[in-house]
Write a protein that holds these residues in place. Structure first.
Motif, short mmCIF file in Angstrom:
data_model
loop_
_atom_site.label_atom_id
_atom_site.label_comp_id
_atom_site.label_asym_id
_atom_site.label_seq_id
_atom_site.Cartn_x
_atom_site.Cartn_y
_atom_site.Cartn_z
N TRP A 44 5.44 -2.41 6.08
CA TRP A 44 5.07 -2.61 4.87
C TRP A 44 3.79 -2.81 4.80
N ASN A 45 3.76 -3.77 5.96
CA ASN A 45 2.17 -4.35 5.27
C ASN A 45 1.08 -3.52 6.67
N ASP A 46 1.23 -2.51 6.95
CA ASP A 46 0.36 -1.27 7.54
C ASP A 46 0.47 -0.43 6.46
N THR A 47 1.54 -0.39 5.34
CA THR A 47 1.49 0.89 4.23
C THR A 47 0.15 0.31 3.65
N GLN A 48 0.22 -0.77 3.26
CA GLN A 48 -1.09 -1.64 2.25
C GLN A 48 -1.89 -1.67 2.37
N GLY A 49 -2.78 -0.98 4.12
CA GLY A 49 -4.16 -0.49 4.48
C GLY A 49 -3.85 0.49 4.18
N TYR A 50 -3.05 1.57 4.35
CA TYR A 50 -3.70 2.87 4.33
C TYR A 50 -3.22 3.26 1.96
N VAL A 51 -2.46 3.01 1.65
CA VAL A 51 -2.47 2.71 0.14
C VAL A 51 -4.29 2.41 -0.45
N LYS A 52 -4.53 0.52 0.14
CA LYS A 52 -6.04 0.47 -0.66
C LYS A 52 -7.41 1.72 -0.48
N TRP A 53 -7.01 2.08 1.49
CA TRP A 53 -8.03 3.24 2.01
C TRP A 53 -8.13 4.18 0.99
N LEU A 54 -7.23 4.51 0.38
CA LEU A 54 -6.40 6.18 -0.04
C LEU A 54 -6.67 5.58 -1.82
N SER A 55 -6.91 4.57 -2.31
CA SER A 55 -7.44 4.20 -3.36
C SER A 55 -8.51 4.54 -3.40
N SER A 56 -9.75 3.77 -1.91
CA SER A 56 -11.18 4.41 -2.12
C SER A 56 -11.76 5.53 -1.54
N LYS A 57 -10.76 6.16 -1.70
CA LYS A 57 -11.45 7.05 -0.57
C LYS A 57 -11.21 8.66 -1.26
N ASN A 58 -10.04 8.59 -2.44
CA ASN A 58 -9.74 9.78 -3.44
C ASN A 58 -10.87 10.37 -4.75
N ASN A 59 -10.94 11.10 -4.90
CA ASN A 59 -12.06 11.33 -5.72
C ASN A 59 -11.31 11.86 -6.98
N GLN A 60 -10.08 11.35 -7.04
CA GLN A 60 -9.61 11.44 -8.98
C GLN A 60 -9.53 9.86 -9.43
N GLY A 61 -9.89 8.62 -8.36
CA GLY A 61 -10.31 7.13 -9.06
C GLY A 61 -9.20 6.67 -9.06
N LEU A 62 -7.77 7.37 -8.94
CA LEU A 62 -6.53 6.59 -8.19
C LEU A 62 -6.76 5.33 -8.12
N GLN A 63 -5.47 4.85 -8.49
CA GLN A 63 -5.60 3.30 -7.43
C GLN A 63 -3.64 3.40 -7.51
N CYS A 64 -3.78 3.63 -5.84
CA CYS A 64 -2.64 4.09 -4.76
C CYS A 64 -1.73 2.37 -4.47
N ARG A 65 -0.51 2.87 -4.80
CA ARG A 65 0.22 1.56 -3.94
C ARG A 65 1.55 2.29 -4.09
N LEU A 66 2.25 1.74 -2.96
CA LEU A 66 3.88 2.23 -3.27
C LEU A 66 4.55 2.45 -4.03
N PRO A 67 5.76 3.49 -4.42
CA PRO A 67 5.71 3.05 -5.96
C PRO A 67 6.88 2.14 -5.95
N SER A 68 7.37 1.56 -6.66
CA SER A 68 8.09 0.87 -7.26
C SER A 68 9.56 1.32 -6.83
N GLU A 69 10.72 0.38 -6.46
CA GLU A 69 11.87 0.79 -6.34
C GLU A 69 12.27 1.68 -7.49
N ALA A 70 12.44 1.38 -8.53
CA ALA A 70 13.04 1.94 -9.80
C ALA A 70 12.47 3.04 -9.77
#
Length: 194
Positions: A44-70
């Motif tokens: 889970w800790n590894d995934t947090q680095g990936y979603v931060k990186w993806l947030s900074s690299k996507n060209n749509q300005g999306l703030q990414c995170r893992l989905p909530s359980e719901a």
């Protein structure tokens, strides 16, 4: 609220691109294959680095995170009320698990998109790999947010939730409502994310 979700699990190709740029270790594939197969052996800790990186690299300005359980369960169900998005029985060759009737059952991960998408165009919500979600573990849903948000308050942060079952597990763990938890540092050949 509307939200975006990856149509497939994150692949080794996608994760390795992040690891190379950020100088992270490449996760092992446990002999199951890389490329378009879902990345495994990520905590889970590894995934947090990936979603931060993806947030900074996507060209749509999306703030990414893992989905909530719901959010994850809502997306897995895709409007259904049955055990699986396709109905109440496991069926044959609809997912990858130990007893799902696919060529990969109880052997290895399947390449992403190997099974039909659910009604909302999402692949492999049931089986293939357990998927980390953002929420810490809660024993039940009493007090859960009613809007699908991540439920951080009051949970056991020493454990994080996984959903979806895996290539190694029985069909019962693939049910839309089935929940599981591990510590945020755990890495196994059955764990990945979307």
């Amino acid at each position: 609220k509307p939200f975006w979700m990856s149509k497939t699990e994150i692949t080794f190709d996608q994760y390795d691109a992040y690891a190379k740029v950020d100088g992270k270790d490449f996760p092992g594939d446990s002999g199951l294959g890389r490329g378009s197969r879902p990345v495994i052996n990520v905590s889970w800790n590894d995934t947090q680095g990936y979603v931060k990186w993806l947030s900074s690299k996507n060209n749509q300005g999306l703030q990414c995170r893992l989905p909530s359980e719901a959010e994850w369960e809502y997306a897995a169900r895709a409007g259904s009320t049955t055990k699986y998005s396709w109905g109440g029985a496991t069926g044959k060759n609809k997912a990858n698990c130990d007893g799902c009737g696919s060529q990969w059952d109880n052997k290895k991960t399947a390449p992403i998109g190997s099974f039909p998408a659910n009604a909302w165009g999402l692949h492999d919500m049931h089986g293939n790999i357990w998927e980390w979600v953002q929420d810490p573990w809660h024993a039940n849903y009493q007090g859960a947010p009613n809007n699908g948000e991540v439920w951080e308050n009051g949970g056991d942060v020493s454990r994080r939730v996984l959903r979806g079952g895996s290539w190694y597990n029985s069909p019962s763990t693939l049910r839309s409502a089935y929940r599981f938890s591990l510590t945020p540092d755990d890495r196994y050949s059955r764990l990945g994310f979307r």
